[in-house]
Design a protein around this motif. Structure first.
Motif, PDB file in Angstrom:
ATOM      1  N   UNK A 144       0.804  -1.222   0.000  1.00 45.43           N
ATOM      2  CA  UNK A 144       0.000   0.000   0.000  1.00 45.43           C
ATOM      3  C   UNK A 144       0.843   1.281   0.000  1.00 45.43           C
ATOM      4  N   UNK A 145       1.941   1.352   0.744  1.00 41.88           N
ATOM      5  CA  UNK A 145       2.737   2.584   0.715  1.00 41.88           C
ATOM      6  C   UNK A 145       3.330   2.901  -0.658  1.00 41.88           C
ATOM      7  N   UNK A 146       3.402   1.888  -1.534  1.00 35.65           N
ATOM      8  CA  UNK A 146       3.995   2.099  -2.856  1.00 35.65           C
ATOM      9  C   UNK A 146       2.951   2.314  -3.947  1.00 35.65           C
ATOM     10  N   UNK A 147       1.675   2.267  -3.613  1.00 37.84           N
ATOM     11  CA  UNK A 147       0.628   2.451  -4.618  1.00 37.84           C
ATOM     12  C   UNK A 147       0.591   3.895  -5.102  1.00 37.84           C
ATOM     13  N   UNK A 148       0.283   4.102  -6.383  1.00 35.74           N
ATOM     14  CA  UNK A 148       0.063   5.475  -6.857  1.00 35.74           C
ATOM     15  C   UNK A 148      -1.130   6.095  -6.137  1.00 35.74           C
ATOM     16  N   UNK A 149      -1.262   7.395  -6.250  1.00 37.08           N
ATOM     17  CA  UNK A 149      -2.385   8.077  -5.613  1.00 37.08           C
ATOM     18  C   UNK A 149      -3.708   7.531  -6.146  1.00 37.08           C
ATOM     19  N   UNK A 150      -4.688   7.437  -5.268  1.00 34.76           N
ATOM     20  CA  UNK A 150      -5.991   6.887  -5.634  1.00 34.76           C
ATOM     21  C   UNK A 150      -6.761   7.863  -6.513  1.00 34.76           C
ATOM     22  N   UNK A 151      -7.480   7.325  -7.487  1.00 39.18           N
ATOM     23  CA  UNK A 151      -8.382   8.122  -8.311  1.00 39.18           C
ATOM     24  C   UNK A 151      -9.779   8.171  -7.710  1.00 39.18           C
ATOM     25  N   UNK A 152     -10.125   7.179  -6.874  1.00 37.78           N
ATOM     26  CA  UNK A 152     -11.449   7.102  -6.269  1.00 37.78           C
ATOM     27  C   UNK A 152     -11.326   6.807  -4.780  1.00 37.78           C
ATOM     28  N   UNK A 153     -12.256   7.348  -4.012  1.00 36.49           N
ATOM     29  CA  UNK A 153     -12.341   7.050  -2.589  1.00 36.49           C
ATOM     30  C   UNK A 153     -13.612   6.241  -2.342  1.00 36.49           C
ATOM     31  N   UNK A 154     -13.421   4.983  -1.983  1.00 36.42           N
ATOM     32  CA  UNK A 154     -14.539   4.089  -1.696  1.00 36.42           C
ATOM     33  C   UNK A 154     -14.937   4.214  -0.230  1.00 36.42           C
ATOM     34  N   UNK A 155     -16.166   3.812   0.077  1.00 32.63           N
ATOM     35  CA  UNK A 155     -16.614   3.887   1.469  1.00 32.63           C
ATOM     36  C   UNK A 155     -15.763   2.999   2.373  1.00 32.63           C
ATOM     37  N   UNK A 156     -15.256   1.869   1.828  1.00 30.07           N
ATOM     38  CA  UNK A 156     -14.400   0.988   2.637  1.00 30.07           C
ATOM     39  C   UNK A 156     -13.106   1.680   3.055  1.00 30.07           C
ATOM     40  N   UNK A 157     -12.694   2.693   2.297  1.00 25.66           N
ATOM     41  CA  UNK A 157     -11.453   3.391   2.608  1.00 25.66           C
ATOM     42  C   UNK A 157     -11.566   4.275   3.837  1.00 25.66           C
ATOM     43  N   UNK A 158     -12.763   4.496   4.328  1.00 23.11           N
ATOM     44  CA  UNK A 158     -12.946   5.375   5.487  1.00 23.11           C
ATOM     45  C   UNK A 158     -13.841   4.761   6.557  1.00 23.11           C
ATOM     46  N   UNK A 159     -13.951   3.441   6.570  1.00 24.84           N
ATOM     47  CA  UNK A 159     -14.833   2.757   7.516  1.00 24.84           C
ATOM     48  C   UNK A 159     -14.114   2.198   8.736  1.00 24.84           C
ATOM     49  N   UNK A 160     -12.854   2.525   8.914  1.00 28.02           N
ATOM     50  CA  UNK A 160     -12.097   1.940  10.020  1.00 28.02           C
ATOM     51  C   UNK A 160     -12.671   2.279  11.393  1.00 28.02           C
ATOM     52  N   UNK A 161     -13.346   3.424  11.516  1.00 26.39           N
ATOM     53  CA  UNK A 161     -13.873   3.832  12.817  1.00 26.39           C
ATOM     54  C   UNK A 161     -15.370   3.586  12.947  1.00 26.39           C
ATOM     55  N   UNK A 162     -15.937   2.764  12.030  1.00 29.35           N
ATOM     56  CA  UNK A 162     -17.357   2.442  12.095  1.00 29.35           C
ATOM     57  C   UNK A 162     -17.589   1.322  13.104  1.00 29.35           C
ATOM     58  N   UNK A 163     -18.832   0.856  13.232  1.00 25.76           N
ATOM     59  CA  UNK A 163     -19.128  -0.266  14.116  1.00 25.76           C
ATOM     60  C   UNK A 163     -18.308  -1.476  13.692  1.00 25.76           C
ATOM     61  N   UNK A 164     -18.078  -2.407  14.608  1.00 23.83           N
ATOM     62  CA  UNK A 164     -17.085  -3.447  14.402  1.00 23.83           C
ATOM     63  C   UNK A 164     -17.328  -4.258  13.147  1.00 23.83           C
ATOM     64  N   UNK A 165     -18.592  -4.657  12.894  1.00 21.27           N
ATOM     65  CA  UNK A 165     -18.862  -5.513  11.743  1.00 21.27           C
ATOM     66  C   UNK A 165     -18.672  -4.782  10.417  1.00 21.27           C
ATOM     67  N   UNK A 166     -18.725  -3.462  10.430  1.00 22.46           N
ATOM     68  CA  UNK A 166     -18.423  -2.680   9.239  1.00 22.46           C
ATOM     69  C   UNK A 166     -16.923  -2.428   9.140  1.00 22.46           C
ATOM     70  N   UNK A 167     -16.306  -2.087  10.267  1.00 20.10           N
ATOM     71  CA  UNK A 167     -14.869  -1.795  10.280  1.00 20.10           C
ATOM     72  C   UNK A 167     -14.042  -3.006   9.888  1.00 20.10           C
ATOM     73  N   UNK A 168     -14.542  -4.212  10.172  1.00 20.93           N
ATOM     74  CA  UNK A 168     -13.794  -5.421   9.826  1.00 20.93           C
ATOM     75  C   UNK A 168     -13.595  -5.563   8.323  1.00 20.93           C
ATOM     76  N   UNK A 169     -14.449  -4.962   7.533  1.00 23.04           N
ATOM     77  CA  UNK A 169     -14.315  -5.038   6.078  1.00 23.04           C
ATOM     78  C   UNK A 169     -13.669  -3.826   5.467  1.00 23.04           C
ATOM     79  N   UNK A 170     -13.159  -2.913   6.292  1.00 16.33           N
ATOM     80  CA  UNK A 170     -12.555  -1.686   5.783  1.00 16.33           C
ATOM     81  C   UNK A 170     -11.188  -1.954   5.173  1.00 16.33           C
ATOM     82  N   UNK A 171     -10.726  -1.022   4.379  1.00 16.86           N
ATOM     83  CA  UNK A 171      -9.443  -1.182   3.697  1.00 16.86           C
ATOM     84  C   UNK A 171      -8.300  -1.357   4.688  1.00 16.86           C
ATOM     85  N   UNK A 172      -8.311  -0.575   5.766  1.00 17.96           N
ATOM     86  CA  UNK A 172      -7.221  -0.627   6.710  1.00 17.96           C
ATOM     87  C   UNK A 172      -7.180  -1.879   7.557  1.00 17.96           C
ATOM     88  N   UNK A 173      -8.346  -2.466   7.832  1.00 16.51           N
ATOM     89  CA  UNK A 173      -8.385  -3.624   8.729  1.00 16.51           C
ATOM     90  C   UNK A 173      -8.400  -4.953   7.998  1.00 16.51           C
TER      91      UNK A 173
END
Length: 238
Positions: free
Chosen positions: A149-178
């Motif tokens: 991930x640190x070597x990926x080019x800049x993203x062209x799109x921001x998906x909801x999974x890319x910002x779900x890390x702080x959501x409820x647990x069952x949603x955060x488990x499917x986030x990009x970061x987790x």
């Protein structure tokens, strides 16, 4: 021992460095080619089988490089994949232009054929722009799964999974970061569908200038198809 939800990264990583499956992209490309072949002769920009033959010539070596999963890429294969999408997209937009020109400048009698042609152009529009987003975002399908991930080019799109890390647990488990989630072709086709129907982004936001430009072109093409072509065809049928 039962794993906690915090172990989501280990339980269901999206790609596990295996690479994205090749088959969906092949099926989408073939569908776009077949939709073009089935267009009425007056909407074709070249003899019926010339462009499809060129597109197949580009597709075959791409499948040979990655027959099952997209794990390898070089400059030549990358250029060929982008050229393939560009060729399909340009021919479809040209067909749309011819269709609109014929409606404005000619007396169209076969409304049923026109409705079918408009639907074909619209469906091809969805497929080709979905493929374009898929090819461009974060360096393309190979880069998204094979590069850290640190070597990926800049993203062209921001998906909801890319910002779900702080959501409820069952949603955060499917986030990009987790869970190390990365988008695949169906995610980009969904962007294309919503952009062609709502004429604007919905839950996925464009970030780069090229993404915004592509989405603008797709929206305008879809709007013209919906408001001008289909409306004129319905009036002919009545």
């Amino acid at each position: 021992m039962t794993r906690s939800r915090g172990d989501a990264r280990l339980r269901h990583p999206r790609h596990e460095r295996r690479g994205e499956a090749r088959l969906p992209a092949v099926l989408a490309t073939l569908a776009a080619i077949l939709l073009y072949v089935a267009l009425p002769q007056q909407l074709l920009v070249a003899p019926r089988y010339v462009l499809p033959a060129l597109e197949l010539l580009l597709l075959v070596p791409l499948v040979a490089v990655n027959p099952l999963r997209l794990t390898r890429q070089n400059r030549i294969s990358r250029a060929m994949s982008l050229t393939l999408v560009l060729l399909i997209g340009a021919s479809n937009l040209a067909s749309l232009g011819i269709l609109i020109h014929d409606l404005v400048s000619k007396q169209v009698e076969d409304g049923g054929e026109l409705l079918v042609a408009a639907l074909q152009v619209w469906l091809t529009n969805i497929i080709v722009f979905g493929l374009a987003y898929w090819e461009l975002d974060r360096g393309g399908p190979v880069s998204r799964t094979q590069a850290p991930r640190p070597e990926l080019p800049l993203a062209d799109f921001r998906f909801s999974q890319d910002e779900n890390d702080d959501a409820v647990q069952e949603v955060a488990d499917g986030a990009s970061g987790s869970s190390d989630w990365v988008p695949t072709l169906p995610d980009y086709l969904y962007i294309s569908v919503t952009n062609s129907t709502a004429f604007s982004p919905t839950d996925t936001m464009p970030l780069s200038t090229r993404a915004k430009l592509l989405m603008s072109i797709e929206s305008i093409a879809a709007l013209m198809t919906s408001l001008l072509v289909i409306a004129r065809a319905v009036s002919i049928l009545h």
